[in-house]
Scaffold this motif. Structure first.
Motif, mmCIF file in Angstrom:
data_model
loop_
_atom_site.group_PDB
_atom_site.id
_atom_site.type_symbol
_atom_site.label_atom_id
_atom_site.label_comp_id
_atom_site.label_asym_id
_atom_site.label_seq_id
_atom_site.Cartn_x
_atom_site.Cartn_y
_atom_site.Cartn_z
ATOM 1 N N THR A 62 65.159 89.833 37.021
ATOM 2 C CA THR A 62 64.606 89.970 38.735
ATOM 3 C C THR A 62 64.897 88.168 39.278
ATOM 4 O OG1 THR A 62 62.677 89.090 37.757
ATOM 5 C CG2 THR A 62 62.928 91.092 38.078
ATOM 6 N N ASP A 63 65.412 86.975 38.192
ATOM 7 C CA ASP A 63 65.842 85.813 38.517
ATOM 8 C C ASP A 63 67.422 85.893 38.884
ATOM 9 O OD1 ASP A 63 65.975 84.021 39.532
ATOM 10 O OD2 ASP A 63 64.683 82.761 38.352
ATOM 11 N N GLU A 64 67.993 85.787 39.984
ATOM 12 C CA GLU A 64 69.585 85.913 39.902
ATOM 13 C C GLU A 64 70.143 84.597 39.233
ATOM 14 O OE1 GLU A 64 73.569 86.536 42.196
ATOM 15 O OE2 GLU A 64 71.812 86.787 43.523
ATOM 16 N N ALA A 65 68.576 83.374 39.945
ATOM 17 C CA ALA A 65 69.816 82.179 38.786
ATOM 18 C C ALA A 65 69.877 82.517 37.844
ATOM 19 C CB ALA A 65 68.268 80.939 39.919
ATOM 20 N N ALA A 66 68.725 82.749 36.975
ATOM 21 C CA ALA A 66 68.362 83.064 35.718
ATOM 22 C C ALA A 66 69.473 83.269 34.881
ATOM 23 C CB ALA A 66 66.912 83.088 34.998
ATOM 24 N N ILE A 67 69.875 84.632 35.385
ATOM 25 C CA ILE A 67 71.092 85.481 34.867
ATOM 26 C C ILE A 67 72.293 84.502 35.268
ATOM 27 C CG2 ILE A 67 72.461 87.458 35.435
ATOM 28 C CD1 ILE A 67 70.067 88.585 36.552
ATOM 29 N N ALA A 68 72.895 83.564 36.202
ATOM 30 C CA ALA A 68 74.245 82.485 36.751
ATOM 31 C C ALA A 68 73.838 81.949 35.486
ATOM 32 C CB ALA A 68 73.655 82.275 37.893
ATOM 33 N N ALA A 69 72.499 81.284 35.063
ATOM 34 C CA ALA A 69 72.489 79.596 34.545
ATOM 35 C C ALA A 69 72.612 80.627 32.888
ATOM 36 C CB ALA A 69 70.532 79.369 34.306
#
Length: 239
Positions: A62-69
Motif C-alpha cells: 500500500t506504499d509506493e515508496a516502499a515498493i520503489a525502495a
C-alpha cells in the motif's frame, strides 16, 4: 541446485505462511534464489530463518515508496509473485469503504506498482504472477467486494501482459484452499464448510497450497503463456 528455475531470482510477496510459503519453497526446490517479502519482517524471519536459498525483505504494497525502495535494494529479479490480499467481505449494507479500498490497494494497485518499479529491472524472459480468486467467476451474495477486486486483478494481468511484453504476466485464481484463512469459522465450522464444498465441486476435494504452488511454477516456467488466468479451483464455478 538444479531445476527449471536454476540461477533465477524469484520474489514472493505475501505472508509467511499458507500459499506464499508453499510458493517460496516450490520455487526454491526448482532451483531459484527466493526472496520472501511482506510487511511483517519478524514473521517472515521466523518462517525462513533456517531455510537455505530463501532470504527475506520488507515491503508494504500500500506504499509506493516502499515498493520503489525494495526495487532499489534488489537491483534485479527474474520473476515476481504477488499473493498478498486483504479481504472485504459482507453484504452491501455492511461493507466498510476503508476495507474495500484496502482490498484494492493490496491486490490490484500494489501489484501494479510492483510492475512499475520492478519490470525495468527484469529481463525479457521474466514474469509476473498475480492472484485473483474464484469469487470473480462464481458470484455470490456477501462476496461482492472480493469478486470485484479479483476481477480487477484478472484485468490487470491481461493489461500488463500487453504493455510489458515480452515479459509475461499471468494470474492464478484459487478456489477454496485449505489455509489459515478459514480458521475464523472455528474447527467444526471449517470442517463443515470444507465438507460441503468438497462434496459439490467436480474435483470432490478441497484444494491444497501445493496445488496452487504448482500452478505458479507452471506460470513462471511456461514461456508461451501470458495474459491468462489459471483457474485452480476444482471446478467450483460450475456448481
Amino acid at each position: 541446485m538444479t531445476g527449471p528455475l536454476k540461477n533465477e531470482t524469484v520474489l514472493v510477496v505475501g505472508r509467511g505462511g499458507g500459499i506464499a510459503r508453499a510458493v517460496a519453497f516450490a520455487a526454491r526446490d526448482a532451483g531459484a534464489r527466493v526472496i520472501a517479502a511482506g510487511r511483517d519482517q519478524q514473521a517472515l524471519t521466523a518462517v525462513y530463518a533456517d531455510e537455505p536459498g530463501i532470504s527475506t525483505e520488507t515491503v508494504d504494497l500500500t506504499d509506493e515508496a516502499a515498493i520503489a525502495a525494495l526495487g532499489e535494494r534488489l537491483d534485479a529479479v527474474d520473476h515476481v509473485v504477488s499473493t498478498a490480499s486483504a479481504r472485504a467481505r459482507g453484504l452491501l449494507a455492511d461493507l466498510d469503504r476503508d476495507a474495500v479500498r484496502l482490498a484494492f490497494d493490496t491486490k490490484v494497485i500494489g501489484p501494479l506498482m510492483l510492475a512499475k518499479h520492478l519490470a525495468p529491472r527484469m529481463s525479457e524472459t521474466g514474469s509476473f504472477t498475480l492472484f485473483s480468486g474464484v469469487a470473480a467467476t462464481k458470484i455470490a451474495v456477501g462476496t461482492m467486494a472480493v469478486a470485484i477486486t479479483n476481477g480487477a486483478a484478472d484485468t490487470l494481468a491481461r493489461s500488463l501482459a500487453l504493455e510489458l511484453a515480452p515479459i509475461r504476466v499471468n494470474a492464478i485464481s484459487p478456489g477454496v484452499i485449505d489455509t489459515g484463512a478459514w480458521d475464523a469459522l472455528g474447527e467444526q465450522g471449517k470442517a463443515d464448510y470444507f465438507a460441503d464444498i468438497g462434496a459439490r465441486n467436480p474435483a470432490r476435494r478441497i484444494g491444497t497450497v501445493n496445488d496452487i504452488a504448482n500452478g505458479v511454477l507452471f506460470a513462471m516456467t511456461s514461456t508461451f503463456l501470458t495474459g491468462v488466468t489459471l483457474h485452480i479451483d476444482g471446478g467450483e464455478p460450475l456448481t
